[in-house]
Design an enzyme around this catalytic site. Structure first.
Site, short mmCIF file in Angstrom:
data_model
loop_
_atom_site.label_atom_id
_atom_site.label_comp_id
_atom_site.label_asym_id
_atom_site.label_seq_id
_atom_site.Cartn_x
_atom_site.Cartn_y
_atom_site.Cartn_z
CG ASP A 74 -89.71 91.74 -34.34
OD1 ASP A 74 -89.42 91.30 -33.22
OD2 ASP A 74 -89.29 91.22 -35.40
CB ALA A 75 -94.43 90.88 -31.84
#
Length: 151
Positions: A22-23
């Site tokens: 994810d980020a």
């Protein structure tokens, strides 16, 4: 690959890529299921069975059910060891116990069990696991694997 340090009799090595995270650089939970799927495929390959060949022989393996527990996150660039051990061998299904370990410090990241059904490729109806494949799993995963009639 044969794993060491109590990881299990078979482990597939893989690395966490940007697309897996994810980020925040943490592996997205569903990707552990993908890592485990790849390990099951490589387990079959190590035993001499290739899924594309099995499909031409009208045999597929499909996940019937899965269960996973997430302990510690994997992160971008981690090298992982993913185990795949058959703990139950039935007439038309296998139950795998799987674990995902971070190789650098041998931390258990995720573990789960998967019930995988053997089906006909043309109808998706259950079919018996071929004897050669049953024997290969029984020999490789040892006395913990057992057969239950009536699956």
């Amino acid at each position: 690959m044969r794993a060491q340090n109590g990881v299990g009799s078979f482990a597939h090595r893989c690395r966490v890529y940007y697309e897996d995270t994810d980020a925040g650089g943490v592996v997205y939970y569903v990707n552990y299921l993908k890592f485990m799927e790849r390990a099951r495929t490589e387990r079959l390959r190590e035993l001499g069975f290739v899924q594309s060949v099995l499909a031409r022989e009208n045999l597929l393996f499909v996940v019937h059910s899965s269960e996973a527990s997430y302990r510690v996150p994997a992160r971008l660039d981690d090298e992982l060891l993913v185990t795949a051990q058959v703990i139950e061998l039935n007439r038309a299904s296998l139950r795998f116990k799987q674990q995902v370990w971070r190789e650098a410090d041998m931390t258990l990241l995720c573990e789960g069990q998967f019930l995988v059904a053997c089906v006909r490729a043309d109808t998706f109806k259950p079919r018996a696991i071929p004897e050669a494949l049953r024997a290969a799993f029984a020999a490789a995963d040892g006395p913990g694997t057992h057969s239950i009639a009536g699956d």
